[in-house]
Design a protein around this motif. Structure first.
Motif, PDB file in Angstrom:
ATOM      1  N   LEU A 289       8.686 -48.549   5.097  1.00 44.05           N
ATOM      2  CA  LEU A 289       7.707 -47.598   5.093  1.00 44.05           C
ATOM      3  C   LEU A 289       6.961 -47.752   6.696  1.00 44.05           C
ATOM      4  O   LEU A 289       6.622 -46.970   7.167  1.00 44.05           O
ATOM      5  CB  LEU A 289       6.714 -47.910   4.273  1.00 44.05           C
TER       6      LEU A 289
ATOM      7  N   GLU B 104       6.551 -53.438  -2.029  1.00 44.27           N
ATOM      8  CA  GLU B 104       5.537 -53.571  -3.003  1.00 44.27           C
ATOM      9  C   GLU B 104       6.296 -54.089  -4.493  1.00 44.27           C
ATOM     10  O   GLU B 104       6.818 -53.286  -4.831  1.00 44.27           O
ATOM     11  CB  GLU B 104       4.793 -52.228  -3.200  1.00 44.27           C
TER      12      GLU B 104
ATOM     13  N   VAL C 265       7.038 -41.601   1.933  1.00 41.13           N
ATOM     14  CA  VAL C 265       5.528 -41.843   1.129  1.00 41.13           C
ATOM     15  C   VAL C 265       6.038 -40.902  -0.375  1.00 41.13           C
ATOM     16  O   VAL C 265       5.887 -41.639  -1.548  1.00 41.13           O
ATOM     17  CB  VAL C 265       4.538 -41.193   1.528  1.00 41.13           C
ATOM     18  N   ASN C 266       6.794 -39.727  -0.381  1.00 42.30           N
ATOM     19  CA  ASN C 266       7.066 -39.295  -1.574  1.00 42.30           C
ATOM     20  C   ASN C 266       8.022 -39.857  -2.259  1.00 42.30           C
ATOM     21  O   ASN C 266       7.960 -39.784  -3.570  1.00 42.30           O
ATOM     22  CB  ASN C 266       7.779 -37.782  -1.022  1.00 42.30           C
ATOM     23  N   TYR C 267       8.916 -40.598  -1.727  1.00 40.65           N
ATOM     24  CA  TYR C 267       9.952 -41.497  -2.616  1.00 40.65           C
ATOM     25  C   TYR C 267       9.548 -42.795  -2.997  1.00 40.65           C
ATOM     26  O   TYR C 267      10.166 -43.661  -3.566  1.00 40.65           O
ATOM     27  CB  TYR C 267      11.277 -41.868  -1.712  1.00 40.65           C
ATOM     28  N   GLY C 268       7.933 -43.096  -2.502  1.00 41.34           N
ATOM     29  CA  GLY C 268       7.414 -44.277  -3.043  1.00 41.34           C
ATOM     30  C   GLY C 268       7.988 -45.558  -2.045  1.00 41.34           C
ATOM     31  O   GLY C 268       7.904 -46.782  -2.581  1.00 41.34           O
TER      32      GLY C 268
ATOM     33  N   ASP D  82      -4.642 -53.769   0.139  1.00 39.30           N
ATOM     34  CA  ASP D  82      -5.318 -53.878  -1.460  1.00 39.30           C
ATOM     35  C   ASP D  82      -5.052 -55.672  -1.422  1.00 39.30           C
ATOM     36  O   ASP D  82      -4.187 -56.030  -2.113  1.00 39.30           O
ATOM     37  CB  ASP D  82      -3.980 -53.271  -2.177  1.00 39.30           C
TER      38      ASP D  82
ATOM     39  N   ARG E  92       8.204 -53.224 -11.056  1.00 40.45           N
ATOM     40  CA  ARG E  92       8.352 -52.171 -10.242  1.00 40.45           C
ATOM     41  C   ARG E  92       9.210 -53.184  -9.014  1.00 40.45           C
ATOM     42  O   ARG E  92       8.317 -53.857  -8.107  1.00 40.45           O
ATOM     43  CB  ARG E  92       7.265 -51.633  -9.720  1.00 40.45           C
TER      44      ARG E  92
ATOM     45  N   TRP F 257       0.653 -49.875   6.468  1.00 42.29           N
ATOM     46  CA  TRP F 257       0.364 -49.876   5.177  1.00 42.29           C
ATOM     47  C   TRP F 257       0.911 -51.263   4.697  1.00 42.29           C
ATOM     48  O   TRP F 257       2.295 -51.578   4.685  1.00 42.29           O
ATOM     49  CB  TRP F 257       0.956 -48.941   4.394  1.00 42.29           C
TER      50      TRP F 257
ATOM     51  N   ARG G 106       0.119 -55.678  -8.001  1.00 40.41           N
ATOM     52  CA  ARG G 106       1.009 -55.576  -6.859  1.00 40.41           C
ATOM     53  C   ARG G 106       0.732 -56.438  -5.792  1.00 40.41           C
ATOM     54  O   ARG G 106      -0.356 -56.773  -5.361  1.00 40.41           O
ATOM     55  CB  ARG G 106       1.038 -54.138  -6.318  1.00 40.41           C
TER      56      ARG G 106
ATOM     57  N   TYR H  44      -1.510 -53.676 -13.854  1.00 40.18           N
ATOM     58  CA  TYR H  44      -0.767 -53.199 -12.874  1.00 40.18           C
ATOM     59  C   TYR H  44      -1.028 -53.923 -11.779  1.00 40.18           C
ATOM     60  O   TYR H  44      -2.007 -53.625 -11.239  1.00 40.18           O
ATOM     61  CB  TYR H  44      -0.390 -51.871 -12.835  1.00 40.18           C
TER      62      TYR H  44
ATOM     63  N   PHE I 280      14.573 -51.494  -5.559  1.00 37.92           N
ATOM     64  CA  PHE I 280      14.933 -50.436  -6.551  1.00 37.92           C
ATOM     65  C   PHE I 280      14.551 -48.931  -6.010  1.00 37.92           C
ATOM     66  O   PHE I 280      15.173 -48.128  -5.976  1.00 37.92           O
ATOM     67  CB  PHE I 280      14.384 -50.818  -7.916  1.00 37.92           C
ATOM     68  N   VAL I 281      13.274 -49.059  -5.567  1.00 40.44           N
ATOM     69  CA  VAL I 281      12.663 -47.721  -5.038  1.00 40.44           C
ATOM     70  C   VAL I 281      13.190 -47.412  -3.500  1.00 40.44           C
ATOM     71  O   VAL I 281      13.618 -46.449  -3.353  1.00 40.44           O
ATOM     72  CB  VAL I 281      11.170 -47.986  -4.956  1.00 40.44           C
TER      73      VAL I 281
ATOM     74  N   LEU J 143       3.642 -45.891   9.418  1.00 43.21           N
ATOM     75  CA  LEU J 143       2.610 -46.192   8.661  1.00 43.21           C
ATOM     76  C   LEU J 143       1.912 -47.550   8.582  1.00 43.21           C
ATOM     77  O   LEU J 143       2.696 -48.406   8.056  1.00 43.21           O
ATOM     78  CB  LEU J 143       2.789 -45.611   7.159  1.00 43.21           C
TER      79      LEU J 143
END
Lengths: 377, 175
Positions: free
Chosen positions: A227, A320, A218-221, A240, A339, A234, A313, A311, A343-344, A232
Motif C-alpha cells: 500500500l 496489517e 485501498v478498495n482491495y484492502g 493506530d 486477517r 499509512w 491490528r 478486533y 491473504f488480502v 499512501l
C-alpha cells in the motif's frame, strides 16, 4: 500483411497452469493464467494447499496455548505474529505490561521486520534472475536469527511473546551484540543498493511493471509495504499506535515512482529497503533505554478474559495483521479469526497483472511478498 | 472522526428499522447490528457519506453463535438446531480515522446475507472464506466457491456442530 494473418489464422485464449509446485510461487500456490499470445488476460489464484485449521484449533486451546500456533502462520515473522496476538488478548483483559517488556517487544518486532524484509528482497532477486544478493541477504538474516536463538532458543518459531510478558528475559550480551549488528548492517544496506536496487537490469525488469493505483489498493484492502508503495503514508505504528511506538522517531517510506510510476514493482521493492533503515533507527533508540524490571511480572496466573469481542491490528512486515477474538468468558476462545496481510494482498494480483507478459507475472508476484503459511492458515 | 455511538445515530436516522441495535456493554468495542438483507445499502452509505467515508474493509468474519437447541448424537458430537450464524464487518476510514464494527445475524437453517463485494473488493475472498467455513450464502456474490477447503469437501468445518468425515476420497480422515 496484418490483414492476411487476422483472416487466416485462428487464435484462442490459452490457459496456463502455474503451480502448485513452481519455484517462483513461494510455496504451494496455484495460479491459473489466461493468456492471449504472451499477454495476460486474467490471473486466478487457487489457495488452500497449506490449510491447517488454525482457527478451529484455537477453539480447542486455552489462550496461552494459541501462541505457538500463531508462530506458524507467517513463519518468516513469528515474533510479529506473537506480538499481535498478545496485544489483542491484553486489550481484551485490560492488562498493562511492564515498560521493560514493551521495549524488548519493540526491539524484537523490528529485528523481525528486517529479517522478513531480507528474505523478501533476496528471494525477489532470485525471481528476477539475480542469485548473488540472496546470499548477502541471508548472511545478515543469519545474524538476526542468532540474536533470537540467544534469547529464546529457537531460530524460526519462537513462542517468545506471551500474553502479559515474555517467555525469557534477554541474554546479558544481547544489548552489546544488537549494537554490533546495527553497526554491521548499516553498510550492508548500501551494499545491497549497489548490488541490486540500482542495477540497470533489475530496474528494467521491475520499473513500470505491475502498477497498483492507490484507489484500487485501498478498495482491495491492501496494506503494508504494498500500500505504501502506491503512495499512501499509512502505517499502523503511527496511524493506530500500539505498544510504545509513539516514543520513537521514525519515518514512513512511501513509493515515489523514482524509476517509473508510483506503485510499480520497483517501488514496492524499494519501500522495503528503506523500511529496514527506519527499523534500525527504532532499534537504535530503544536499545539504550531498556529499563529494569521483571518480564514475567504481569503474566496472569489464569487467563480468562471477560465476555466480549475485539478486533486488534498491528503492523506486520507484510501489512496489517488483525486478530478478531470473541470471548465467551471461558478459558478457551470462542472464535479467533485472523486477517492475514498476505491473504488480502494476494487477492489483488489479477488486477495488477492484466496486460503484462507472463515473465512479468513472476516479478509482480515476488513484489507482493506473500507467505503461504498465513494465507492458508 | 466519529464514535460508534454517533455513527449508530446517523444510521438509525437514515435506515430506521433496518438498524436493529447497538451493543455497548461489551468491554472493548461496540457492535452495531444490521438487517442481513440491508447490509449492502448500509455499507454503500457508509462508504459514500461525506462525514463517514469508510473507504476500506479491514476484516469480515463469519461466526457460529451456537445459541440454538443443543443435543448430542450417539458419538457424543453436538447437534445444533435453530439459533443464528453471524457475520462481523470491521470497517476503517483512512480519510477520517475512525472505525466501526457491524454485525448481521441470520438463521442457521437459511443463512443468506447480501454480499458487499461490490462495495469493497476486499470482501470477495473474506466472503468466500465465510461461505467455506460456515456455509453462509452471500447473495449476488460473483464467484462464491470454497477457498481454503477442497472443492468437493462436505460440510462447513468451523460450525460448532461440525463432525469430521470418516473418509475423504477413500482416505481415512483422522489418520
Amino acid at each position: 500483411m496484418d490483414k492476411l494473418i487476422s483472416n487466416d489464422v485462428k487464435t484462442e485464449e490459452l490457459v496456463l497452469n502455474m503451480g502448485p509446485q513452481h519455484p517462483s510461487t513461494h510455496g504451494v500456490l496455484r495460479l491459473v493464467v489466461e493468456l492471449e499470445g504472451e499477454l495476460i488476460v486474467n490471473v486466478k489464484p487457487y489457495i488452500g494447499y497449506l490449510h491447517r485449521c488454525f482457527e478451529k484449533h484455537c477453539e480447542a486451546m486455552t489462550y496461552p496455548q494459541v501462541v505457538p500456533y500463531t508462530d506458524r502462520m507467517d513463519y518468516l515473522a513469528s515474533m510479529s505474529n506473537n506480538l499481535g496476538y498478545a496485544i489483542a488478548v491484553e486489550r481484551l483483559m485490560g492488562i498493562e505490561v511492564p515498560e521493560r517488556v514493551e521495549y524488548i517487544r519493540v526491539i524484537m518486532a523490528e529485528l523481525q521486520r528486517i529479517a522478513s524484509h531480507l528474505v523478501a528482497l533476496g528471494t525477489y532477486g532470485v525471481d528476477i534472475g539475480a542469485f548473488t544478493p540472496f546470499l548477502y541477504c541471508f548472511i545478515a538474516r543469519e545474524k538476526i536469527l542468532n540474536l533470537f536463538e540467544m534469547t529464546c532458543g529457537a531460530r524460526l518459531l519462537y513462542n517468545y511473546i506471551w500474553v502479559g510478558g515474555l517467555s525469557h528475559d534477554i541474554h546479558p550480551d544481547f544489548v552489546r551484540l544488537t549494537k554490533e549488528f546495527i553497526e554491521y548492517f548499516k553498510p550492508k544496506i548500501v551494499e545491497l543498493n549497489e548490488l541490486l536496487s540500482f542495477n540497470k537490469i533489475f530496474i528494467e525488469r521491475t520499473a513500470n511493471v505491475g502498477i497498483l493505483p492507490l484507489e484500487t489498493a485501498v478498495n482491495y484492502g491492501v496494506t503494508g509495504p504494498v500500500l505504501r508503495a502506491s503512495g499512501l503514508k499509512w502505517d499502523l505504528r503511527k496511524n493506530d499506535p500500539y505498544s510504545i511506538y509513539h516514543k520513537f522517531d521514525f519515518d514512513i517510506p512511501v513509493g515515489d515512482g523514482r524509476m517509473g510510476t508510483v506503485g510499480d514493482s520497483w517501488d514496492r521493492y524499494f519501500v522495503r529497503v528503506r523500511e529496514m533503515e527506519e527499523s534500525l533507527k527504532i532499534i537504535e533508540q530503544a536499545i539504550d533505554q531498556i529499563p529494569d524490571g521483571d518480564v514475567k511480572a504481569a503474566i496472569p496466573r489464569r487467563i480468562k478474559p471477560p465476555k466480549g469481542t475485539i478486533y486488534s491490528r498491528t503492523e506486520n512486515p507484510k501489512g496489517e495483521l488483525g486478530y478478531f477474538i470473541i470471548s465467551d468468558g471461558s478459558v478457551n476462545p470462542f472464535r479467533v479469526k485472523v486477517r492475514a496481510p498476505s491473504f488480502v494482498n494476494l487477492a489483488v494480483i489479477g488486477e495488477m497483472s492484466k496486460g503484462h507478459l507472463v515473465a512479468d507475472l513472476i516479478a509482480i508476484l515476488g513484489s507482493l511478498d506473500i507467505v503461504l503459511g498465513e494465507i492458508d492458515r | 472522526m466519529k464514535t460508534p455511538g454517533e455513527i449508530f445515530e446517523i444510521l438509525k436516522e437514515k435506515f430506521g428499522d433496518k438498524i436493529t441495535g447497538i451493543e455497548t456493554e461489551l468491554p472493548v468495542e461496540p457492535v452495531i447490528s444490521v438487517d442481513p438483507l440491508a447490509i449492502k445499502e448500509v455499507c454503500e452509505f457508509l462508504r459514500d457519506n461525506d462525514d463517514l467515508r469508510f473507504d476500506t474493509l479491514m476484516s469480515l468474519a463469519g461466526v457460529d453463535d451456537a445459541n440454538g437447541e443443543k443435543t448430542k448424537d450417539e458419538d457424543g458430537y453436538d447437534i445444533i438446531k435453530g439459533g443464528t450464524l453471524s457475520v462481523y464487518y470491521h470497517l476503517d476510514s483512512i480519510q477520517k480515522g475512525h472505525k466501526v464494527t457491524l454485525k448481521v445475524s441470520v438463521e442457521r437453517e437459511k443463512p443468506e446475507v447480501e454480499s458487499v463485494e461490490s462495495v469493497w473488493r476486499a470482501a470477495d475472498w473474506h466472503e468466500r472464506e465465510a461461505f467455506d467455513m460456515y456455509g453462509i450464502v452471500f447473495l449476488n456474490h460473483p464467484d462464491l466457491r470454497r477457498i481454503l477447503m477442497p472443492e468437493d469437501w462436505q460440510g462447513h468445518p468451523l460450525r460448532k456442530d461440525y463432525k469430521n468425515p470418516e473418509y475423504y476420497q477413500g482416505m481415512k480422515v483422522p489418520y
